[in-house]
Design a protein around this motif. Structure first.
Motif, PDB file in Angstrom:
ATOM      1  N   LEU A  60      78.359 -58.492 -68.738  1.00 16.50           N
ATOM      2  CA  LEU A  60      79.034 -57.044 -68.730  1.00 16.50           C
ATOM      3  C   LEU A  60      79.618 -56.782 -69.915  1.00 16.50           C
ATOM      4  CD1 LEU A  60      79.750 -55.174 -66.469  1.00 16.50           C
ATOM      5  CD2 LEU A  60      81.903 -56.491 -66.167  1.00 16.50           C
ATOM      6  N   TYR A  61      80.194 -57.812 -70.745  1.00 15.07           N
ATOM      7  CA  TYR A  61      80.526 -57.407 -72.140  1.00 15.07           C
ATOM      8  C   TYR A  61      79.486 -56.921 -72.798  1.00 15.07           C
ATOM      9  CZ  TYR A  61      81.597 -58.244 -76.889  1.00 15.07           C
ATOM     10  OH  TYR A  61      81.645 -58.185 -78.286  1.00 15.07           O
ATOM     11  N   TYR A  62      78.192 -57.467 -73.237  1.00 20.46           N
ATOM     12  CA  TYR A  62      77.129 -57.190 -73.739  1.00 20.46           C
ATOM     13  C   TYR A  62      76.586 -55.778 -73.249  1.00 20.46           C
ATOM     14  CZ  TYR A  62      72.756 -57.322 -75.954  1.00 20.46           C
ATOM     15  OH  TYR A  62      71.631 -57.008 -77.123  1.00 20.46           O
ATOM     16  N   ALA A  63      76.751 -55.276 -72.078  1.00 17.80           N
ATOM     17  CA  ALA A  63      75.964 -54.099 -71.626  1.00 17.80           C
ATOM     18  C   ALA A  63      76.904 -52.995 -72.220  1.00 17.80           C
ATOM     19  CB  ALA A  63      76.157 -54.308 -70.280  1.00 17.80           C
ATOM     20  N   PHE A  64      78.070 -53.150 -72.181  1.00 16.28           N
ATOM     21  CA  PHE A  64      79.100 -52.012 -72.829  1.00 16.28           C
ATOM     22  C   PHE A  64      79.132 -52.149 -74.382  1.00 16.28           C
ATOM     23  CE2 PHE A  64      80.566 -52.110 -68.370  1.00 16.28           C
ATOM     24  CZ  PHE A  64      80.297 -50.656 -68.238  1.00 16.28           C
TER      25      PHE A  64
ATOM     26  N   ILE B 212      71.431 -46.488 -66.685  1.00 14.28           N
ATOM     27  CA  ILE B 212      71.336 -47.886 -66.281  1.00 14.28           C
ATOM     28  C   ILE B 212      72.640 -48.477 -65.956  1.00 14.28           C
ATOM     29  CG2 ILE B 212      70.668 -50.316 -67.178  1.00 14.28           C
ATOM     30  CD1 ILE B 212      68.604 -48.927 -68.780  1.00 14.28           C
ATOM     31  N   LEU B 213      73.809 -48.340 -66.726  1.00  7.95           N
ATOM     32  CA  LEU B 213      74.783 -48.891 -66.253  1.00  7.95           C
ATOM     33  C   LEU B 213      75.648 -48.499 -65.096  1.00  7.95           C
ATOM     34  CD1 LEU B 213      76.648 -49.682 -69.802  1.00  7.95           C
ATOM     35  CD2 LEU B 213      75.082 -51.166 -68.537  1.00  7.95           C
ATOM     36  N   THR B 214      75.460 -47.197 -64.790  1.00 11.15           N
ATOM     37  CA  THR B 214      76.031 -46.439 -63.820  1.00 11.15           C
ATOM     38  C   THR B 214      75.413 -46.798 -62.552  1.00 11.15           C
ATOM     39  OG1 THR B 214      76.569 -44.597 -65.161  1.00 11.15           O
ATOM     40  CG2 THR B 214      76.390 -44.260 -62.844  1.00 11.15           C
TER      41      THR B 214
ATOM     42  N   ALA C 189      75.671 -49.940 -57.665  1.00 10.73           N
ATOM     43  CA  ALA C 189      74.852 -50.646 -56.598  1.00 10.73           C
ATOM     44  C   ALA C 189      75.596 -52.091 -56.518  1.00 10.73           C
ATOM     45  CB  ALA C 189      73.378 -51.411 -57.548  1.00 10.73           C
ATOM     46  N   ILE C 190      76.430 -52.592 -57.565  1.00 13.10           N
ATOM     47  CA  ILE C 190      77.032 -53.787 -56.935  1.00 13.10           C
ATOM     48  C   ILE C 190      78.156 -53.360 -56.158  1.00 13.10           C
ATOM     49  CG2 ILE C 190      78.765 -55.355 -58.257  1.00 13.10           C
ATOM     50  CD1 ILE C 190      77.093 -55.320 -60.685  1.00 13.10           C
ATOM     51  N   GLY C 191      78.955 -52.188 -56.625  1.00 11.89           N
ATOM     52  CA  GLY C 191      80.060 -51.930 -55.733  1.00 11.89           C
ATOM     53  C   GLY C 191      79.559 -51.622 -54.353  1.00 11.89           C
TER      54      GLY C 191
ATOM     55  N   SER D 285      70.436 -53.767 -58.465  1.00 12.03           N
ATOM     56  CA  SER D 285      71.428 -54.132 -59.114  1.00 12.03           C
ATOM     57  C   SER D 285      70.651 -55.304 -60.211  1.00 12.03           C
ATOM     58  CB  SER D 285      72.564 -54.817 -58.596  1.00 12.03           C
ATOM     59  OG  SER D 285      73.489 -55.550 -59.517  1.00 12.03           O
ATOM     60  N   LEU D 286      70.066 -56.146 -59.439  1.00 10.34           N
ATOM     61  CA  LEU D 286      69.065 -57.214 -60.334  1.00 10.34           C
ATOM     62  C   LEU D 286      68.082 -56.645 -61.205  1.00 10.34           C
ATOM     63  CD1 LEU D 286      68.636 -59.983 -60.369  1.00 10.34           C
ATOM     64  CD2 LEU D 286      66.664 -59.847 -58.700  1.00 10.34           C
ATOM     65  N   VAL D 287      67.519 -55.311 -61.012  1.00 11.58           N
ATOM     66  CA  VAL D 287      66.761 -54.896 -61.784  1.00 11.58           C
ATOM     67  C   VAL D 287      67.358 -54.255 -63.116  1.00 11.58           C
ATOM     68  CG1 VAL D 287      65.181 -52.821 -62.232  1.00 11.58           C
ATOM     69  CG2 VAL D 287      64.979 -54.106 -60.036  1.00 11.58           C
ATOM     70  N   CYS D 288      68.735 -53.498 -62.901  1.00 12.76           N
ATOM     71  CA  CYS D 288      69.330 -53.194 -64.014  1.00 12.76           C
ATOM     72  C   CYS D 288      69.783 -54.331 -64.927  1.00 12.76           C
ATOM     73  CB  CYS D 288      70.369 -52.283 -63.466  1.00 12.76           C
ATOM     74  SG  CYS D 288      70.076 -50.692 -62.651  1.00 12.76           S
ATOM     75  N   ALA D 289      70.279 -55.338 -64.284  1.00 10.76           N
ATOM     76  CA  ALA D 289      70.644 -56.542 -64.858  1.00 10.76           C
ATOM     77  C   ALA D 289      69.549 -57.071 -65.913  1.00 10.76           C
ATOM     78  CB  ALA D 289      71.315 -57.537 -64.051  1.00 10.76           C
ATOM     79  N   ILE D 290      68.457 -57.009 -65.203  1.00 17.09           N
ATOM     80  CA  ILE D 290      67.287 -57.724 -65.902  1.00 17.09           C
ATOM     81  C   ILE D 290      67.035 -56.904 -67.257  1.00 17.09           C
ATOM     82  CG2 ILE D 290      64.824 -57.993 -65.888  1.00 17.09           C
ATOM     83  CD1 ILE D 290      65.363 -59.182 -62.953  1.00 17.09           C
ATOM     84  N   ILE D 291      67.221 -55.581 -67.012  1.00 18.67           N
ATOM     85  CA  ILE D 291      66.808 -54.658 -68.045  1.00 18.67           C
ATOM     86  C   ILE D 291      67.931 -54.940 -69.216  1.00 18.67           C
ATOM     87  CG2 ILE D 291      66.890 -52.358 -69.072  1.00 18.67           C
ATOM     88  CD1 ILE D 291      65.968 -51.375 -66.255  1.00 18.67           C
ATOM     89  N   VAL D 292      69.163 -55.194 -69.039  1.00 19.04           N
ATOM     90  CA  VAL D 292      70.163 -55.672 -70.072  1.00 19.04           C
ATOM     91  C   VAL D 292      69.654 -56.934 -70.620  1.00 19.04           C
ATOM     92  CG1 VAL D 292      72.450 -55.972 -70.235  1.00 19.04           C
ATOM     93  CG2 VAL D 292      71.699 -54.299 -68.960  1.00 19.04           C
ATOM     94  N   LEU D 293      69.551 -57.935 -69.748  1.00 21.27           N
ATOM     95  CA  LEU D 293      68.815 -59.318 -69.963  1.00 21.27           C
ATOM     96  C   LEU D 293      67.821 -59.503 -71.109  1.00 21.27           C
ATOM     97  CD1 LEU D 293      69.862 -62.064 -69.745  1.00 21.27           C
ATOM     98  CD2 LEU D 293      68.388 -62.405 -68.004  1.00 21.27           C
TER      99      LEU D 293
END
Length: 90
Positions: free
Chosen positions: A47-51, A62-64, A69-71, A16-24
Protein backbone atom coordinates in the motif's frame (compact mmCIF):
# COMPACT_ATOMS: atom_id res chain seq x y z
CA UNK A 1 -29.27 -14.13 -1.88
CA UNK A 2 -26.18 -15.21 0.04
CA UNK A 3 -24.91 -17.17 -2.95
CA UNK A 4 -25.18 -14.16 -5.22
CA UNK A 5 -23.39 -11.97 -2.67
CA UNK A 6 -20.66 -14.59 -2.42
CA UNK A 7 -20.16 -14.53 -6.19
CA UNK A 8 -19.99 -10.73 -6.26
CA UNK A 9 -17.55 -10.83 -3.34
CA UNK A 10 -15.39 -13.32 -5.22
CA UNK A 11 -15.43 -11.05 -8.27
CA UNK A 12 -14.35 -8.09 -6.13
CA UNK A 13 -11.51 -10.09 -4.64
CA UNK A 14 -10.31 -11.13 -8.10
CA UNK A 15 -10.36 -7.52 -9.33
CA UNK A 16 -8.41 -6.49 -6.24
CA UNK A 17 -5.90 -9.27 -6.81
CA UNK A 18 -5.31 -8.20 -10.41
CA UNK A 19 -4.65 -4.59 -9.36
CA UNK A 20 -2.30 -5.73 -6.58
CA UNK A 21 -0.41 -7.92 -9.05
CA UNK A 22 0.06 -4.92 -11.35
CA UNK A 23 1.63 -3.00 -8.46
CA UNK A 24 3.72 -6.02 -7.47
CA UNK A 25 5.07 -6.50 -10.99
CA UNK A 26 6.02 -2.83 -11.09
CA UNK A 27 7.79 -3.19 -7.74
CA UNK A 28 9.91 -6.06 -9.03
CA UNK A 29 10.65 -4.43 -12.39
CA UNK A 30 11.27 -0.80 -11.40
CA UNK A 31 12.03 -1.01 -7.70
CA UNK A 32 14.20 -4.10 -7.82
CA UNK A 33 14.11 -7.39 -5.99
CA UNK A 34 14.18 -5.81 -2.54
CA UNK A 35 11.14 -3.62 -3.21
CA UNK A 36 9.31 -6.54 -4.78
CA UNK A 37 10.01 -8.83 -1.84
CA UNK A 38 8.98 -6.14 0.62
CA UNK A 39 5.67 -5.73 -1.24
CA UNK A 40 5.20 -9.47 -1.34
CA UNK A 41 6.07 -10.25 2.28
CA UNK A 42 5.01 -7.22 4.33
CA UNK A 43 1.23 -6.74 4.06
CA UNK A 44 0.96 -2.94 4.28
CA UNK A 45 4.18 -2.16 2.40
CA UNK A 46 2.46 -2.73 -0.94
CA UNK A 47 0.00 0.00 0.00
CA UNK A 48 2.88 2.36 0.83
CA UNK A 49 4.64 1.43 -2.41
CA UNK A 50 1.48 1.97 -4.43
CA UNK A 51 1.05 5.54 -3.21
CA UNK A 52 4.68 6.62 -2.83
CA UNK A 53 6.68 4.85 -5.53
CA UNK A 54 4.29 3.35 -8.06
CA UNK A 55 4.63 5.22 -11.36
CA UNK A 56 2.16 4.18 -14.04
CA UNK A 57 0.21 6.10 -16.64
CA UNK A 58 -3.04 4.80 -15.11
CA UNK A 59 -1.99 4.96 -11.47
CA UNK A 60 -5.15 6.73 -10.27
CA UNK A 61 -7.43 4.24 -11.99
CA UNK A 62 -5.52 1.20 -10.73
CA UNK A 63 -5.39 2.42 -7.13
CA UNK A 64 -9.03 3.55 -7.13
CA UNK A 65 -10.27 0.22 -8.48
CA UNK A 66 -7.97 -1.70 -6.12
CA UNK A 67 -9.14 0.08 -2.97
CA UNK A 68 -12.80 0.16 -4.06
CA UNK A 69 -12.72 -3.58 -4.74
CA UNK A 70 -11.21 -4.24 -1.30
CA UNK A 71 -13.86 -2.07 0.36
CA UNK A 72 -16.68 -3.69 -1.60
CA UNK A 73 -15.36 -7.14 -0.71
CA UNK A 74 -15.31 -6.30 3.00
CA UNK A 75 -18.85 -4.94 2.91
CA UNK A 76 -20.21 -7.84 0.85
CA UNK A 77 -18.60 -10.50 3.01
CA UNK A 78 -19.92 -8.76 6.12
CA UNK A 79 -23.42 -8.82 4.66
CA UNK A 80 -23.02 -12.47 3.70
CA UNK A 81 -22.01 -13.45 7.23
CA UNK A 82 -24.83 -11.41 8.71
CA UNK A 83 -27.36 -13.09 6.42
CA UNK A 84 -25.95 -16.52 7.26
CA UNK A 85 -26.14 -15.80 10.99
CA UNK A 86 -29.70 -14.50 10.80
CA UNK A 87 -30.92 -17.43 8.69
CA UNK A 88 -29.41 -19.97 11.08
CA UNK A 89 -31.36 -18.45 13.97
CA UNK A 90 -28.30 -17.46 16.00
Amino acid sequence: MGGLLGIVGLLCSLVSLVCAIIVLIHAFQKGGVVQGLLCLCIPLYILYYAFAKFEHEKKKLILTVWLAAIGAYIVIMGLTFMLAASSSGG
